[in-house]
Enzyme design. Structure first.
Site, PDB file in Angstrom:
ATOM      1  N   THR A   1      -9.874   3.964  11.692  1.00  0.00           N
ATOM      2  CA  THR A   1      -9.541   3.138  12.868  1.00  0.00           C
ATOM      3  C   THR A   1      -8.914   3.957  13.997  1.00  0.00           C
ATOM      4  OG1 THR A   1      -7.453   2.612  11.797  1.00  0.00           O
ATOM      5  CG2 THR A   1      -9.227   1.017  11.542  1.00  0.00           C
TER       6      THR A   1
ATOM      7  N   LYS B   1       0.850  -1.199   0.000  1.00  0.00           N
ATOM      8  CA  LYS B   1       0.000   0.000   0.000  1.00  0.00           C
ATOM      9  C   LYS B   1       0.884   1.247   0.000  1.00  0.00           C
ATOM     10  CE  LYS B   1      -2.370   1.627   3.697  1.00  0.00           C
ATOM     11  NZ  LYS B   1      -2.336   3.084   3.789  1.00  0.00           N
TER      12      LYS B   1
ATOM     13  N   GLY C   1     -17.654  15.501  -7.212  1.00  0.00           N
ATOM     14  CA  GLY C   1     -17.720  14.285  -8.021  1.00  0.00           C
ATOM     15  C   GLY C   1     -16.830  14.313  -9.255  1.00  0.00           C
TER      16      GLY C   1
ATOM     17  N   LYS D   1      -7.378   8.100  -0.067  1.00  0.00           N
ATOM     18  CA  LYS D   1      -8.684   8.389   0.577  1.00  0.00           C
ATOM     19  C   LYS D   1      -9.322   9.632  -0.038  1.00  0.00           C
ATOM     20  CE  LYS D   1      -7.523   6.272   5.000  1.00  0.00           C
ATOM     21  NZ  LYS D   1      -6.101   5.988   4.690  1.00  0.00           N
TER      22      LYS D   1
HETATM   23  O1  LIG Z   1      -7.360   3.241   4.365  1.00  0.00           O
HETATM   24  C1  LIG Z   1      -6.508   2.783   5.109  1.00  0.00           C
HETATM   25  O2  LIG Z   1      -5.657   1.998   4.703  1.00  0.00           O
HETATM   26  C2  LIG Z   1      -6.621   3.094   6.549  1.00  0.00           C
HETATM   27  C3  LIG Z   1      -7.905   3.321   7.031  1.00  0.00           C
HETATM   28  C4  LIG Z   1      -8.123   3.388   8.422  1.00  0.00           C
HETATM   29  O3  LIG Z   1      -9.251   3.520   8.898  1.00  0.00           O
HETATM   30  N1  LIG Z   1      -7.034   3.268   9.242  1.00  0.00           N
HETATM   31  C5  LIG Z   1      -5.756   3.091   8.783  1.00  0.00           C
HETATM   32  O4  LIG Z   1      -4.842   2.957   9.594  1.00  0.00           O
HETATM   33  N2  LIG Z   1      -5.534   3.068   7.425  1.00  0.00           N
HETATM   34  C6  LIG Z   1      -4.147   2.974   6.905  1.00  0.00           C
HETATM   35  O5  LIG Z   1      -3.581   1.730   7.296  1.00  0.00           O
HETATM   36  C7  LIG Z   1      -2.216   1.883   7.669  1.00  0.00           C
HETATM   37  C8  LIG Z   1      -2.032   1.398   9.078  1.00  0.00           C
HETATM   38  O6  LIG Z   1      -0.695   1.520   9.444  1.00  0.00           O
HETATM   39  P1  LIG Z   1      -0.154   1.013  10.846  1.00  0.00           P
HETATM   40  O7  LIG Z   1      -1.009   1.627  11.905  1.00  0.00           O
HETATM   41  O8  LIG Z   1       1.259   1.484  10.877  1.00  0.00           O
HETATM   42  O9  LIG Z   1      -0.279  -0.513  10.829  1.00  0.00           O
HETATM   43  C9  LIG Z   1      -1.852   3.349   7.473  1.00  0.00           C
HETATM   44  O10 LIG Z   1      -1.205   3.456   6.227  1.00  0.00           O
HETATM   45  C10 LIG Z   1      -3.200   4.065   7.431  1.00  0.00           C
HETATM   46  O11 LIG Z   1      -3.188   5.163   6.554  1.00  0.00           O
END
Ligand SMILES: O=C(O)c1cc(=O)[nH]c(=O)n1[C@@H]1O[C@H](COP(=O)(O)O)[C@@H](O)[C@H]1O
Length: 236
Positions: free
Chosen positions: A121, A39, A73, A68
């Site tokens: 999250t 990612k 639109g 994100k």
């Molecule tokens: O869309 C995402 O990937 C994402 C959504 C979300 O709600 N929370 C979230 O942590 N992420 C992404 O997931 C990854 C989590 O990274 P770590 O917390 O280091 O494991 C980061 O790159 C965030 O940008």
């Protein structure tokens, strides 16, 4: 039922949250064949990471572009059309109906799959209230998933703690992708709604996104293998 993940390694998506292409290449080379799916988000993307995305795709890896998106639109649709040209497998938008519709239109016939981010999250009830929402986390996630389903979105990003209710609300189609994954003994950092890799898979996640527990580990390949072993145990 949504298509099963064909290569079990694809269940783990490593977030390359690193400051430069050189730093990312060093982690990728240490991970070797262990990891097949990466990612790229703001930090690396704004530091030349989209070129690396093309190289990874050319090298047979899967790429998730995580910007994100959320805008009018027309801007979202055109941005997604450009992203589709990169050869990425997944791209994220915030789960606002207008944005989701525009993204699905913008990807056209490309194989890019649009994932809608429900409630981050790093948010708990207090964070949602602070941002002006009258509804709590569970209610907001449920509303957004229902709207995403209606629009025919390709997948949902949610906390692992929401995965089971998201699958029930989403129905059999669509991928569930969960960040906020923390193997036992690793630091939560800024994440608030978290679970272990085992619990995330058992709750119904198709893919786990893991960043710091792997990329900031002294041995990223060992950390990635440990997550994959937990995934395999949860699936057995
Ligand atoms: O869309 C995402 O990937 C994402 C959504 C979300 O709600 N929370 C979230 O942590 N992420 C992404 O997931 C990854 C989590 O990274 P770590 O917390 O280091 O494991 C980061 O790159 C965030 O940008």
């Amino acid at each position: 039922m949504h298509a099963p993940v064909s290569d079990p390694r694809d269940r783990l998506i490593v977030a390359l949250d690193l400051p430069s292409v050189g730093a990312a290449e060093s982690v990728i080379s240490r991970l070797g064949d262990t990891v097949s799916f990466y990612k790229i988000g703001y930090e690396l993307g704004f530091a030349g990471g989209l070129g690396l995305a093309r190289e990874l795709v050319a090298d047979g890896r899967k790429v998730f572009i995580d910007f994100k998106l959320h805008d009018i639109g027309n801007t979202v649709a055109r941005g997604v059309a450009s992203l589709a040209g990169l050869g990425a497998s997944f791209a994220t938008v915030h789960a606002y109906p207008q944005t989701m519709r525009a993204a699905m239109e913008g990807k056209g016939a490309s194989p890019l799959r649009i994932l809608a981010v429900t409630v981050l999250t790093s948010y708990d009830e207090g964070d949602l209230a602070e941002a002006g929402y009258g509804a709590g986390v569970a209610q907001t996630v449920a509303r957004r998933v229902a709207q995403a389903r209606e629009i025919g979105i390709d997948g949902i990003v949610c906390a692992p703690t929401d995965a089971a209710s998201v699958r029930a609300a989403l129905g059999p189609k669509g991928a569930i992708v969960t960040p906020g994954v923390r193997p036992d003994g690793t630091a939560a950092g800024d994440q608030k709604r978290i679970a272990t890799p085992f619990a995330a898979i058992r709750a119904g996640a198709d893919h786990l996104v893991v960043g710091r527990p792997i990329v900031a580990s002294p041995d990223p390949a060992a950390a990635a293998r440990a997550v994959q072993a937990e995934i395999a145990r949860a699936l057995s």
